[in-house]
Write a protein that holds these residues in place. Structure first.
Motif, PDB file in Angstrom:
ATOM      1  N   UNK A   1     -56.028  41.754  30.815  1.00 18.28           N
ATOM      2  CA  UNK A   1     -55.866  43.205  30.887  1.00 18.28           C
ATOM      3  C   UNK A   1     -54.418  43.632  31.070  1.00 18.28           C
ATOM      4  N   UNK A   2     -53.539  42.710  31.412  1.00 17.79           N
ATOM      5  CA  UNK A   2     -52.141  43.062  31.697  1.00 17.79           C
ATOM      6  C   UNK A   2     -51.458  43.811  30.545  1.00 17.79           C
ATOM      7  N   UNK A   3     -51.642  43.418  29.272  1.00 18.05           N
ATOM      8  CA  UNK A   3     -50.993  44.179  28.199  1.00 18.05           C
ATOM      9  C   UNK A   3     -51.469  45.624  28.111  1.00 18.05           C
ATOM     10  N   UNK A   4     -52.721  45.864  28.446  1.00 15.32           N
ATOM     11  CA  UNK A   4     -53.235  47.232  28.455  1.00 15.32           C
ATOM     12  C   UNK A   4     -52.670  47.997  29.650  1.00 15.32           C
ATOM     13  N   UNK A   5     -52.623  47.333  30.790  1.00 13.13           N
ATOM     14  CA  UNK A   5     -52.067  47.965  31.991  1.00 13.13           C
ATOM     15  C   UNK A   5     -50.587  48.274  31.837  1.00 13.13           C
ATOM     16  N   UNK A   6     -49.894  47.560  30.962  1.00  9.91           N
ATOM     17  CA  UNK A   6     -48.470  47.804  30.743  1.00  9.91           C
ATOM     18  C   UNK A   6     -48.213  49.146  30.065  1.00  9.91           C
ATOM     19  N   UNK A   7     -49.256  49.737  29.491  1.00  8.28           N
ATOM     20  CA  UNK A   7     -49.138  51.035  28.820  1.00  8.28           C
ATOM     21  C   UNK A   7     -49.385  52.131  29.854  1.00  8.28           C
ATOM     22  N   UNK A   8     -48.359  52.901  30.158  1.00  9.57           N
ATOM     23  CA  UNK A   8     -48.399  53.795  31.312  1.00  9.57           C
ATOM     24  C   UNK A   8     -49.343  54.981  31.136  1.00  9.57           C
ATOM     25  N   UNK A   9     -49.814  55.227  29.921  1.00 10.70           N
ATOM     26  CA  UNK A   9     -50.771  56.323  29.722  1.00 10.70           C
ATOM     27  C   UNK A   9     -52.212  55.857  29.895  1.00 10.70           C
ATOM     28  N   UNK A  10     -52.402  54.586  30.242  1.00 16.01           N
ATOM     29  CA  UNK A  10     -53.743  54.017  30.414  1.00 16.01           C
ATOM     30  C   UNK A  10     -54.047  53.851  31.898  1.00 16.01           C
ATOM     31  N   UNK A  11     -55.178  54.415  32.330  1.00 14.48           N
ATOM     32  CA  UNK A  11     -55.697  54.211  33.688  1.00 14.48           C
ATOM     33  C   UNK A  11     -56.949  53.356  33.612  1.00 14.48           C
ATOM     34  N   UNK A  12     -57.452  52.953  34.763  1.00 13.27           N
ATOM     35  CA  UNK A  12     -58.622  52.058  34.810  1.00 13.27           C
ATOM     36  C   UNK A  12     -59.587  52.547  35.881  1.00 13.27           C
ATOM     37  N   UNK A  13     -60.863  52.536  35.542  1.00 10.65           N
ATOM     38  CA  UNK A  13     -61.891  52.902  36.513  1.00 10.65           C
ATOM     39  C   UNK A  13     -62.371  51.665  37.267  1.00 10.65           C
ATOM     40  N   UNK A  14     -62.339  51.759  38.589  1.00  9.34           N
ATOM     41  CA  UNK A  14     -62.876  50.716  39.461  1.00  9.34           C
ATOM     42  C   UNK A  14     -64.381  50.945  39.545  1.00  9.34           C
ATOM     43  N   UNK A  15     -65.066  50.498  38.535  1.00  7.70           N
ATOM     44  CA  UNK A  15     -66.493  50.789  38.395  1.00  7.70           C
ATOM     45  C   UNK A  15     -67.162  49.654  37.638  1.00  7.70           C
ATOM     46  N   UNK A  16     -68.485  49.566  37.792  1.00  7.46           N
ATOM     47  CA  UNK A  16     -69.283  48.722  36.915  1.00  7.46           C
ATOM     48  C   UNK A  16     -69.356  47.240  37.232  1.00  7.46           C
ATOM     49  N   UNK A  17     -68.529  46.718  38.141  1.00  5.58           N
ATOM     50  CA  UNK A  17     -68.504  45.271  38.357  1.00  5.58           C
ATOM     51  C   UNK A  17     -69.829  44.726  38.885  1.00  5.58           C
ATOM     52  N   UNK A  18     -70.494  45.500  39.738  1.00  5.32           N
ATOM     53  CA  UNK A  18     -71.707  44.993  40.381  1.00  5.32           C
ATOM     54  C   UNK A  18     -72.813  44.663  39.392  1.00  5.32           C
TER      55      UNK A  18
END
Length: 284
Positions: A181-198
């Motif tokens: 996921x690091x290359x996606x996280x490197x794009x500053x217009x992209x956020x991530x939802x802390x959801x769904x893992x369970x």
């Protein structure tokens, strides 16, 4: 600051509309509506939510917007529209609503997700959405995170949000997911939802506590300023009865500063979805 659940759903269940709900998901094969969620929100101190589409239907989007207008805790709606349609602008005009802040498509369910993400018509449609400052949520699994990076690189004029950590392969561990996921996280217009893992498939013996390294990895690559808590209610009901997303995220963020927690639990969602402050109530 409002405490926001950035990812929840409602539906009136019909098999033809919600084909992704399999026989193993019996608890989801029922109407799941605001009154039920509201009790959970109150228990966990959540003041507002972002209501997200669960089927590829403009009719569902209209219905979600109706519900949002009837329930003050729904602060924004992520709907669905056919991005490849030549009549996209007409469709956007028809469903325009003050609470409609974004769109999503269940790319993970496409026969060829990579092909969908690369489709010129889809990409033209997304450019149109971003010109009108609509958020776009990316729903893919770990298998297509590389394709999601290429997609996100093409669309940096407004916010993009990765749903559910990008659905990691939990059998490979948090370090592997972090690398993916690091290359996606490197794009500053992209956020991530802390959801769904369970509700992602887990190796035998993996407990909810064993998921905490994924939160740590997300903090390392996205930073607290680009993460949002999401319950994924009612899909989270598929988890074991002693597991819930509110407690899991609380465990993962307990050592963070108050500013970092405020960002994850509301500040970032307010920025991305342009949420308005709650009306002040009470005696003068």
């Amino acid at each position: 600051m409002m405490r926001i659940d950035s990812h929840q759903h409602f539906w009136r269940y019909t098999p033809q509309d919600y084909r992704w709900i399999s026989d193993e998901m019996a608890v989801l094969k029922q109407d799941l509506l605001p009154q039920t969620l509201q009790l959970a929100l109150q228990r966990h101190g959540i003041q507002g939510t972002v209501l997200v589409q669960a089927c590829s239907s403009v009719q569902e989007t209209r219905w979600l917007l109706e519900l949002a207008g009837q329930h003050d805790f729904v602060r924004a709606v992520t709907g669905w529209v056919d991005l490849s349609s030549p009549a996209l602008q007409q469709a956007l005009d028809v469903i325009s609503h003050p609470l409609l802040r974004g769109f999503r498509h269940q790319v993970q369910d496409e026969p060829a997700p990579a092909q969908w993400l690369a489709d010129p018509a889809i990409n033209a449609g997304l450019r149109q959405l971003q010109k009108q400052e609509y958020v776009y949520e990316i729903l893919v699994t770990h298998r297509h995170l590389r394709d999601a990076v290429q997609f996100a690189e093409r669309h940096d004029n407004y916010f993009l949000v990765l749903d559910h950590f990008g659905k990691p392969d939990l059998s490979l561990g948090a370090a592997h997911w972090k690398q993916q996921v690091a290359p996606l996280a490197a794009l500053k217009h992209v956020s991530c939802k802390l959801s769904g893992l369970l509700t992602e498939p887990r190796p035998a013996g993996m407990s909810a506590r064993d998921l905490l390294p994924y939160f740590e990895a997300a903090l390392e690559v996205f930073g607290a300023e680009r993460l949002m808590f999401g319950s994924d209610w009612p899909v989270c009901l598929l988890a074991d009865t002693d597991e819930n997303p509110w407690d899991l995220c609380q465990q993962a963020t307990t050592t963070l500063s108050s500013d970092e927690q405020a960002a994850i639990y509301g500040g970032n969602a307010c920025t991305v979805y342009q949420l308005q402050p709650l009306p002040i109530t009470g005696n003068d």
